[in-house]
Design an enzyme around this catalytic site. Structure first.
Site, PDB file in Angstrom:
ATOM      1  N   ASN A   9      -4.114 -24.742 -19.454  1.00 14.57           N
ATOM      2  CA  ASN A   9      -3.291 -25.887 -19.069  1.00 14.57           C
ATOM      3  C   ASN A   9      -3.250 -25.930 -17.551  1.00 14.57           C
ATOM      4  O   ASN A   9      -2.518 -25.171 -16.926  1.00 14.57           O
ATOM      5  CB  ASN A   9      -1.887 -25.721 -19.668  1.00 14.57           C
ATOM      6  CG  ASN A   9      -0.969 -26.880 -19.301  1.00 14.57           C
ATOM      7  OD1 ASN A   9      -1.411 -27.865 -18.715  1.00 14.57           O
ATOM      8  ND2 ASN A   9       0.297 -26.753 -19.659  1.00 14.57           N
ATOM      9  N   LYS A  11      -2.168 -28.251 -15.742  1.00 20.11           N
ATOM     10  CA  LYS A  11      -0.996 -29.004 -15.257  1.00 20.11           C
ATOM     11  C   LYS A  11      -1.410 -29.972 -14.146  1.00 20.11           C
ATOM     12  O   LYS A  11      -2.543 -30.453 -14.167  1.00 20.11           O
ATOM     13  CB  LYS A  11       0.108 -28.031 -14.826  1.00 20.11           C
ATOM     14  CG  LYS A  11       0.418 -27.022 -15.941  1.00 20.11           C
ATOM     15  CD  LYS A  11       1.667 -26.228 -15.716  1.00 20.11           C
ATOM     16  CE  LYS A  11       1.868 -25.257 -16.881  1.00 20.11           C
ATOM     17  NZ  LYS A  11       3.124 -24.518 -16.800  1.00 20.11           N
ATOM     18  N   HIS A  97       4.724 -30.362 -24.571  1.00 23.07           N
ATOM     19  CA  HIS A  97       4.896 -29.235 -23.647  1.00 23.07           C
ATOM     20  C   HIS A  97       6.333 -29.240 -23.127  1.00 23.07           C
ATOM     21  O   HIS A  97       6.919 -30.317 -22.917  1.00 23.07           O
ATOM     22  CB  HIS A  97       3.902 -29.351 -22.482  1.00 23.07           C
ATOM     23  CG  HIS A  97       3.873 -28.112 -21.644  1.00 23.07           C
ATOM     24  ND1 HIS A  97       4.825 -27.867 -20.686  1.00 23.07           N
ATOM     25  CD2 HIS A  97       3.060 -27.036 -21.657  1.00 23.07           C
ATOM     26  CE1 HIS A  97       4.571 -26.677 -20.130  1.00 23.07           C
ATOM     27  NE2 HIS A  97       3.516 -26.155 -20.709  1.00 23.07           N
ATOM     28  N   GLU A  99       7.560 -28.865 -20.310  1.00 21.92           N
ATOM     29  CA  GLU A  99       7.776 -29.631 -19.072  1.00 21.92           C
ATOM     30  C   GLU A  99       7.905 -31.125 -19.391  1.00 21.92           C
ATOM     31  O   GLU A  99       8.659 -31.848 -18.739  1.00 21.92           O
ATOM     32  CB  GLU A  99       6.627 -29.357 -18.084  1.00 21.92           C
ATOM     33  CG  GLU A  99       6.742 -27.942 -17.516  1.00 21.92           C
ATOM     34  CD  GLU A  99       5.429 -27.308 -17.091  1.00 21.92           C
ATOM     35  OE1 GLU A  99       4.416 -28.002 -16.941  1.00 21.92           O
ATOM     36  OE2 GLU A  99       5.431 -26.053 -16.927  1.00 21.92           O
ATOM     37  N   GLU A 169       5.759 -21.528 -26.922  1.00 22.59           N
ATOM     38  CA  GLU A 169       5.934 -21.208 -25.514  1.00 22.59           C
ATOM     39  C   GLU A 169       7.420 -21.062 -25.191  1.00 22.59           C
ATOM     40  O   GLU A 169       8.098 -22.075 -24.964  1.00 22.59           O
ATOM     41  CB  GLU A 169       5.343 -22.318 -24.642  1.00 22.59           C
ATOM     42  CG  GLU A 169       3.867 -22.528 -24.859  1.00 22.59           C
ATOM     43  CD  GLU A 169       3.218 -23.177 -23.648  1.00 22.59           C
ATOM     44  OE1 GLU A 169       2.287 -22.580 -23.095  1.00 22.59           O
ATOM     45  OE2 GLU A 169       3.672 -24.250 -23.234  1.00 22.59           O
ATOM     46  N   GLY A 175       5.592 -19.737 -16.385  1.00 21.03           N
ATOM     47  CA  GLY A 175       5.513 -19.756 -14.930  1.00 21.03           C
ATOM     48  C   GLY A 175       6.490 -18.818 -14.255  1.00 21.03           C
ATOM     49  O   GLY A 175       6.712 -18.894 -13.048  1.00 21.03           O
ATOM     50  N   SER A 215       3.170 -17.051 -19.220  1.00 28.16           N
ATOM     51  CA  SER A 215       2.726 -15.936 -18.386  1.00 28.16           C
ATOM     52  C   SER A 215       1.680 -15.038 -19.051  1.00 28.16           C
ATOM     53  O   SER A 215       1.669 -13.832 -18.851  1.00 28.16           O
ATOM     54  CB  SER A 215       3.927 -15.115 -17.900  1.00 28.16           C
ATOM     55  OG  SER A 215       4.786 -15.935 -17.110  1.00 28.16           O
TER      56      SER A 215
HETATM   57  P1  PGA Z   1       2.051 -20.132 -17.490  1.00 26.80           P
HETATM   58  O1  PGA Z   1       2.163 -21.570 -18.196  1.00 26.80           O
HETATM   59  O2  PGA Z   1       0.871 -19.436 -18.143  1.00 26.80           O
HETATM   60  O3  PGA Z   1       1.811 -20.431 -16.039  1.00 26.80           O
HETATM   61  O4  PGA Z   1       3.314 -19.419 -17.753  1.00 26.80           O
HETATM   62  C1  PGA Z   1       1.973 -21.722 -19.575  1.00 26.80           C
HETATM   63  C2  PGA Z   1       2.162 -23.173 -19.960  1.00 26.80           C
HETATM   64  O5  PGA Z   1       3.078 -23.815 -19.423  1.00 26.80           O
HETATM   65  O6  PGA Z   1       1.433 -23.712 -20.803  1.00 26.80           O
END
Ligand code: PGA
Length: 253
Positions: A9, A11, A97, A99, A169, A175, A215
């Site tokens: 991803n 983003k 997601h 976000e 997730e 993140g 992460s």
């Molecule tokens: P991250 O993000 O691996 O940076 O924690 C995962 C995601 O949001 O899909």
């Protein structure tokens, strides 16, 4: 056998030139995939066709959109429909997601519509779910995630659910550098598979791929993916480094 999947991803990161470079670097790394393994790169909309063209000689690598409209085509300025995605050959789309849920107020019922639009245009949803830290601390994460699945997926039929992809997730791990332990991931993945089994039957539950996200790094992927109900990962930060994402691909079961 259900698919084992390393999903990237990206983003809202990278210029086109950086995105193309990252893809070229990834393609030249030493990654190996069997027939039941996939890599899916969720790239920004403007780069879908360019990155897709670079992946065309790799039978197990696909692009995904990071989002899609809940509505069909029409007067929705700035939106991208699943019909548009299908017309450029996109076969996967991230839906829900955290976000999107958090910053763009995407509710379970909006996500139901997005899932429906994806199926209307033959696109596989990668449906994301997961709880926030306060829900985890209250110990109610199982019922919270169950509600997310129930409200957005339980109207689907068995054919649609066969081979469906879910990404679990936990928001507190995205993140933040704070990964769920592989045991915590396994517990939730087992719960998700049970929830799907009760609604759709054991055979469908065994067919779905449940990815862990939050992460995931080159250093912890093999441990997390080794768990029986973890079928790969959805990877943000570490997917922006070609060598790290290649290691994550090579950590698939
Ligand atoms: P991250 O993000 O691996 O940076 O924690 C995962 C995601 O949001 O899909």
């Amino acid at each position: 056998m259900r698919k084992q999947i390393a999903a990237a991803n990206w983003k809202m990161n990278l210029t086109l030139q950086q995105a193309e470079q990252l893809t070229n670097d990834l393609l030249s790394t030493n990654h190996k995939m069997g027939v039941e393994q996939l890599a899916i790169l969720a790239v920004p909309f403007p780069y879908l066709t360019s990155i897709q063209a670079r992946l065309k000689n790799n039978a197990n690598m696909f692009v995904a959109a990071q989002n899609c409209a809940a509505t069909k085509n029409g007067a929705y300025t700035g939106e991208t429909s699943t019909e548009m995605l299908e017309s450029i050959g996109v076969q996967y789309v991230l839906i829900g997601h955290s976000e999107r849920r958090e910053y763009y107020n995407e509710t379970n019922s909006i996500l139901t519509e997005k899932v429906n639009r994806a199926f209307e245009n033959n696109i596989h949803p990668v449906f994301c779910c997961g709880e926030s830290l306060n829900i985890r601390e209250a110990g109610t994460q199982n019922s919270y995630v169950e509600t997310q699945l129930k409200e957005s997926l339980f109207h689907l039929n068995k054919d649609q659910m066969n081979g469906f992809i879910i990404a679990y997730e936990p928001i507190w791990a995205i993140g933040t550098g704070r990964t769920a332990s592989s045991d915590q991931a396994q517990q939730m993945h087992e719960h998700i598979r049970n929830v799907i089994a009760i609604q759709f039957g054991d055979e469908i539950a065994a067919s779905i791929s449940i990815l862990y996200g939050g992460s995931v790094k080159a250093a912890n992927a093999a441990d997390i993916f080794s768990k029986p109900d973890v079928d790969g990962g959805l990877v943000g930060g570490a997917s922006l480094i070609a060598a790290d994402f290649a290691t994550i691909i090579n950590s698939l079961k």
